[in-house]
Design a protein around this motif. Structure first.
Motif, PDB file in Angstrom:
ATOM      1  N   ALA A  98       1.323  -0.919   0.440  1.00 15.19           N
ATOM      2  CA  ALA A  98      -0.305   0.207  -0.364  1.00 15.19           C
ATOM      3  C   ALA A  98       0.632   1.063   0.402  1.00 15.19           C
ATOM      4  O   ALA A  98       0.661   2.276  -0.285  1.00 15.19           O
ATOM      5  N   ARG A  99       1.879   1.481   0.575  1.00 15.69           N
ATOM      6  CA  ARG A  99       2.668   1.823   0.829  1.00 15.69           C
ATOM      7  C   ARG A  99       3.908   2.497  -1.165  1.00 15.69           C
ATOM      8  O   ARG A  99       3.806   3.069  -1.271  1.00 15.69           O
ATOM      9  N   ARG A 100       3.277   1.829  -1.245  1.00 18.35           N
ATOM     10  CA  ARG A 100       4.225   1.954  -2.463  1.00 18.35           C
ATOM     11  C   ARG A 100       3.547   2.313  -3.573  1.00 18.35           C
ATOM     12  O   ARG A 100       3.625   3.065  -4.642  1.00 18.35           O
ATOM     13  N   MET A 101       2.706   1.848  -3.163  1.00 15.18           N
ATOM     14  CA  MET A 101       1.585   2.339  -4.347  1.00 15.18           C
ATOM     15  C   MET A 101       0.348   3.428  -3.675  1.00 15.18           C
ATOM     16  O   MET A 101       0.262   4.246  -4.648  1.00 15.18           O
ATOM     17  N   GLY A 102       1.565   4.541  -3.143  1.00 18.02           N
ATOM     18  CA  GLY A 102       1.393   6.053  -2.470  1.00 18.02           C
ATOM     19  C   GLY A 102      -0.670   5.830  -1.738  1.00 18.02           C
ATOM     20  O   GLY A 102      -1.068   6.833  -1.910  1.00 18.02           O
ATOM     21  N   ARG A 103      -0.710   4.983  -1.335  1.00 14.96           N
ATOM     22  CA  ARG A 103      -1.735   4.815  -0.628  1.00 14.96           C
ATOM     23  C   ARG A 103      -1.876   5.074   1.383  1.00 14.96           C
ATOM     24  O   ARG A 103      -0.917   4.776   1.838  1.00 14.96           O
ATOM     25  N   ALA A 104      -3.066   5.447   1.750  1.00 17.05           N
ATOM     26  CA  ALA A 104      -2.721   5.579   2.744  1.00 17.05           C
ATOM     27  C   ALA A 104      -2.931   4.679   3.686  1.00 17.05           C
ATOM     28  O   ALA A 104      -4.172   4.149   3.392  1.00 17.05           O
ATOM     29  N   VAL A 105      -2.235   4.649   4.313  1.00 15.05           N
ATOM     30  CA  VAL A 105      -2.369   3.133   5.165  1.00 15.05           C
ATOM     31  C   VAL A 105      -2.028   2.798   6.824  1.00 15.05           C
ATOM     32  O   VAL A 105      -0.760   3.969   7.115  1.00 15.05           O
ATOM     33  N   GLU A 106      -2.490   2.400   7.471  1.00 13.74           N
ATOM     34  CA  GLU A 106      -2.075   2.083   8.845  1.00 13.74           C
ATOM     35  C   GLU A 106      -1.927   0.973   9.113  1.00 13.74           C
ATOM     36  O   GLU A 106      -2.909  -0.583   8.830  1.00 13.74           O
ATOM     37  N   ALA A 107      -1.791  -0.072  10.268  1.00 12.69           N
ATOM     38  CA  ALA A 107      -1.388  -1.206  10.592  1.00 12.69           C
ATOM     39  C   ALA A 107      -1.997  -1.372  12.182  1.00 12.69           C
ATOM     40  O   ALA A 107      -1.617  -0.183  13.385  1.00 12.69           O
ATOM     41  N   LEU A 108      -2.649  -2.335  12.251  1.00 10.56           N
ATOM     42  CA  LEU A 108      -3.284  -2.986  13.735  1.00 10.56           C
ATOM     43  C   LEU A 108      -2.467  -4.121  13.797  1.00 10.56           C
ATOM     44  O   LEU A 108      -2.968  -5.593  13.188  1.00 10.56           O
ATOM     45  N   ARG A 109      -1.625  -4.353  14.541  1.00 14.68           N
ATOM     46  CA  ARG A 109      -0.972  -4.910  15.348  1.00 14.68           C
ATOM     47  C   ARG A 109      -1.146  -5.968  16.146  1.00 14.68           C
ATOM     48  O   ARG A 109      -1.815  -5.338  17.526  1.00 14.68           O
ATOM     49  N   TRP A 110      -0.561  -7.612  15.638  1.00 14.29           N
ATOM     50  CA  TRP A 110      -0.482  -8.216  16.914  1.00 14.29           C
ATOM     51  C   TRP A 110       0.416  -8.906  17.128  1.00 14.29           C
ATOM     52  O   TRP A 110       1.349  -9.142  15.652  1.00 14.29           O
ATOM     53  N   PRO A 111       0.739  -9.950  18.096  1.00 16.30           N
ATOM     54  CA  PRO A 111       2.077 -10.351  17.930  1.00 16.30           C
ATOM     55  C   PRO A 111       1.998 -12.246  17.041  1.00 16.30           C
ATOM     56  O   PRO A 111       0.232 -12.361  16.758  1.00 16.30           O
ATOM     57  N   GLU A 112       2.836 -12.562  16.570  1.00 15.19           N
ATOM     58  CA  GLU A 112       2.847 -13.478  15.638  1.00 15.19           C
ATOM     59  C   GLU A 112       2.394 -15.404  16.513  1.00 15.19           C
ATOM     60  O   GLU A 112       2.026 -15.926  15.790  1.00 15.19           O
ATOM     61  N   ASP A 113       1.347 -14.982  17.436  1.00 12.92           N
ATOM     62  CA  ASP A 113       1.393 -16.519  18.477  1.00 12.92           C
ATOM     63  C   ASP A 113       0.007 -15.963  18.552  1.00 12.92           C
ATOM     64  O   ASP A 113      -0.587 -16.929  18.865  1.00 12.92           O
ATOM     65  N   ARG A 114      -0.710 -14.816  18.072  1.00  9.34           N
ATOM     66  CA  ARG A 114      -1.838 -14.475  18.926  1.00  9.34           C
ATOM     67  C   ARG A 114      -2.814 -14.254  17.045  1.00  9.34           C
ATOM     68  O   ARG A 114      -2.307 -13.467  16.770  1.00  9.34           O
ATOM     69  N   VAL A 115      -4.419 -14.581  17.985  1.00  8.43           N
ATOM     70  CA  VAL A 115      -4.906 -14.078  16.452  1.00  8.43           C
ATOM     71  C   VAL A 115      -5.485 -12.388  16.795  1.00  8.43           C
ATOM     72  O   VAL A 115      -5.215 -12.019  17.573  1.00  8.43           O
ATOM     73  N   VAL A 116      -6.055 -12.367  15.073  1.00  9.89           N
ATOM     74  CA  VAL A 116      -6.404 -10.785  15.185  1.00  9.89           C
ATOM     75  C   VAL A 116      -7.564 -10.653  16.094  1.00  9.89           C
ATOM     76  O   VAL A 116      -8.970 -11.566  15.911  1.00  9.89           O
ATOM     77  N   GLU A 117      -8.310  -9.014  16.689  1.00 14.06           N
ATOM     78  CA  GLU A 117      -9.010  -9.704  17.830  1.00 14.06           C
ATOM     79  C   GLU A 117     -10.197  -8.942  17.393  1.00 14.06           C
ATOM     80  O   GLU A 117     -10.224  -7.710  17.040  1.00 14.06           O
ATOM     81  N   PRO A 118     -11.555  -9.107  16.938  1.00 14.64           N
ATOM     82  CA  PRO A 118     -12.539  -8.043  16.494  1.00 14.64           C
ATOM     83  C   PRO A 118     -12.801  -7.343  17.457  1.00 14.64           C
ATOM     84  O   PRO A 118     -13.397  -6.601  16.806  1.00 14.64           O
ATOM     85  N   ALA A 119     -12.717  -7.625  18.572  1.00 18.40           N
ATOM     86  CA  ALA A 119     -13.393  -6.065  19.588  1.00 18.40           C
ATOM     87  C   ALA A 119     -12.139  -5.368  19.139  1.00 18.40           C
ATOM     88  O   ALA A 119     -12.841  -3.844  19.213  1.00 18.40           O
ATOM     89  N   MET A 120     -11.098  -5.234  18.781  1.00 15.45           N
ATOM     90  CA  MET A 120     -10.228  -4.424  19.047  1.00 15.45           C
ATOM     91  C   MET A 120     -10.284  -3.684  17.100  1.00 15.45           C
ATOM     92  O   MET A 120     -10.212  -2.382  17.315  1.00 15.45           O
ATOM     93  N   VAL A 121     -10.829  -4.404  16.303  1.00 19.19           N
ATOM     94  CA  VAL A 121     -10.885  -3.469  15.246  1.00 19.19           C
ATOM     95  C   VAL A 121     -12.058  -3.251  15.416  1.00 19.19           C
ATOM     96  O   VAL A 121     -12.043  -2.390  14.677  1.00 19.19           O
ATOM     97  N   ALA A 122     -13.974  -3.383  15.855  1.00 14.11           N
ATOM     98  CA  ALA A 122     -14.355  -2.707  16.054  1.00 14.11           C
ATOM     99  C   ALA A 122     -13.969  -1.522  16.415  1.00 14.11           C
ATOM    100  O   ALA A 122     -14.407  -0.325  16.895  1.00 14.11           O
ATOM    101  N   GLU A 123     -13.392  -1.919  17.700  1.00 16.83           N
ATOM    102  CA  GLU A 123     -12.868  -0.395  18.526  1.00 16.83           C
ATOM    103  C   GLU A 123     -12.413   0.431  16.984  1.00 16.83           C
ATOM    104  O   GLU A 123     -12.195   2.066  17.854  1.00 16.83           O
ATOM    105  N   ALA A 124     -10.699   0.334  17.073  1.00 19.11           N
ATOM    106  CA  ALA A 124     -10.208   1.271  15.825  1.00 19.11           C
ATOM    107  C   ALA A 124     -11.236   1.671  14.787  1.00 19.11           C
ATOM    108  O   ALA A 124     -10.627   2.965  14.654  1.00 19.11           O
ATOM    109  N   LEU A 125     -11.739   0.746  14.237  1.00 18.54           N
ATOM    110  CA  LEU A 125     -12.607   1.424  13.024  1.00 18.54           C
ATOM    111  C   LEU A 125     -13.709   2.662  13.706  1.00 18.54           C
ATOM    112  O   LEU A 125     -13.891   3.763  13.047  1.00 18.54           O
TER     113      LEU A 125
END
Length: 366
Positions: A98-125
């Motif tokens: 996304a950065r190389r394509m010139g698009r505005a991008v942000e990341a929400l990160r978790w450790p490599e051994d943890r799944v993405v958490e829907p509640a945190m996604v909802a909060e971020a949005l």
């Protein structure tokens, strides 16, 4: 070592002889027979995901990364903002694209051994109404972790954002039902759970979203809207297609249907994984992930902590005996990976189990 080693990787992978035979014929890319083959390819891909009524299939030459880049370039417009949900290297790659394509991008990160958490996604949005698109890797090939797709898709749809899904390591085995799970664009490739050969990526995109994306892409060859309009106009590829790869993937899709579809394929992969894990644990190896979040696609094992075993001699000894594994891709631990996908079954993994034991004895690892 035999001419065709057993590929215990996340792709390329071991293919069926029927799939390889499909590449023996030469095709004219503008010939009606190949146009019909392309139409069958597009229809079968949609059927696998139950997306016939809502999505369109847009294949593209190149690897899985190519189709991810094409989708971001096409669907995320110059004034849009992308949020990538990251818990592995392939999520990080989407951020870099996304950065190389010139698009505005942000990341929400978790450790490599943890799944993405829907509640945190909802909060971020809810906290950032400027985010227009969300991207997720379904099964992170970095570790083999499986992210909770239905729950995350529901959150993204509930907040009114577009959802891009990297399903490279899940499509064809871990079911993605586009008729019930809200996904704007699903991205995958020919050489993982579909058991085709490398060289082709594809996107299954909501027709309305693709219509709105006209003119977004800064790339000529990666413009999926233009690629789609070309298929709709005359059934032909805009640029020279990998004709043998297309033929192999159509044959692989026919084989998937004959096997019983994604549910049957997942059962075979699960049996492969269970056989592998039981044997590796008996030999003293441990999984990097907790069992609860591990997908039966690729298993990441920790290297022994005492330094008695190094990856390169271990790899070379297995390769000499006909098995190719994969190095680890983690930042926090020394690991190696063994894929459970491809045209392989339980007996192949029983044979691997015995070979690993033999290699450990040869290397004098207790």
């Amino acid at each position: 070592m035999s001419e065709s080693p057993v590929l215990l990787t996340p792709g390329p992978l071991t293919t069926a002889i029927e799939t390889r035979r499909a590449m023996l014929r030469d095709w004219g890319s503008r010939d009606p027979a190949f146009i019909a083959l392309t139409a069958e390819l597009r229809a079968r891909l949609l059927r696998v995901a139950r997306g016939e009524s809502s999505h369109v299939a847009v294949p593209l030459q190149g690897s899985g990364t190519f189709i991810v880049e094409a989708a971001i370039a096409t669907l995320v417009g110059p004034r849009d903002r992308l949020l990538v949900l990251v818990n592995g290297a392939y999520g990080e790659r989407m951020v870099a694209i996304a950065r190389r394509m010139g698009r505005a991008v942000e990341a929400l990160r978790w450790p490599e051994d943890r799944v993405v958490e829907p509640a945190m996604v909802a909060e971020a949005l809810r906290a950032d109404l400027g985010i227009t698109h969300v991207a997720l890797v379904h099964c992170e090939t970095t570790t083999g972790i499986l992210n909770p797709l239905p729950e995350i898709a529901a959150v993204v749809a509930g907040e009114g954002r577009a959802f891009l899904l990297d399903a490279m390591s899940s499509f064809g085995a871990i079911g993605t039902d586009l008729s019930s799970v809200p996904v704007t664009a699903l991205l995958a490739s020919s050489n993982k759970c579909l058991e085709g050969v490398p060289g082709l990526g594809f996107a299954l995109i909501e027709a309305a979203a693709l219509e709105r994306a006209a003119g977004n892409s800064p790339s000529l060859s990666f413009d999926l809207h233009a690629q789609w309009r070309g298929f709709e106009a005359d059934g032909q590829w805009r640029f020279t297609p990998p004709v043998q790869v297309v033929a192999a993937l159509v044959e692989a899709l026919r084989r998937l249907e004959a096997e019983g579809g994604p549910a049957a394929r997942l059962r075979r992969y699960q049996e492969n994984f269970d056989t592998l894990l039981a044997g590796m644990r008996r030999l003293g190896f441990t999984l990097f992930l907790d069992d609860a979040v591990q997908a039966p696609i690729i298993a990441t094992f920790r290297m022994p902590q005492d330094g008695r075993l190094a990856f390169r001699p271990f790899y070379d000894a297995l390769a000499a005996r006909g098995f190719l594994i994969y190095p680890g891709k983690l930042t926090q631990a020394e690991t190696f990976r063994i894929g459970c996908i491809g045209a392989l079954g339980r007996r192949d993994f029983e044979r691997l189990r015995g070979t690993v034991a033999e290699v450990l004895r040869t290397l004098e690892v207790a």
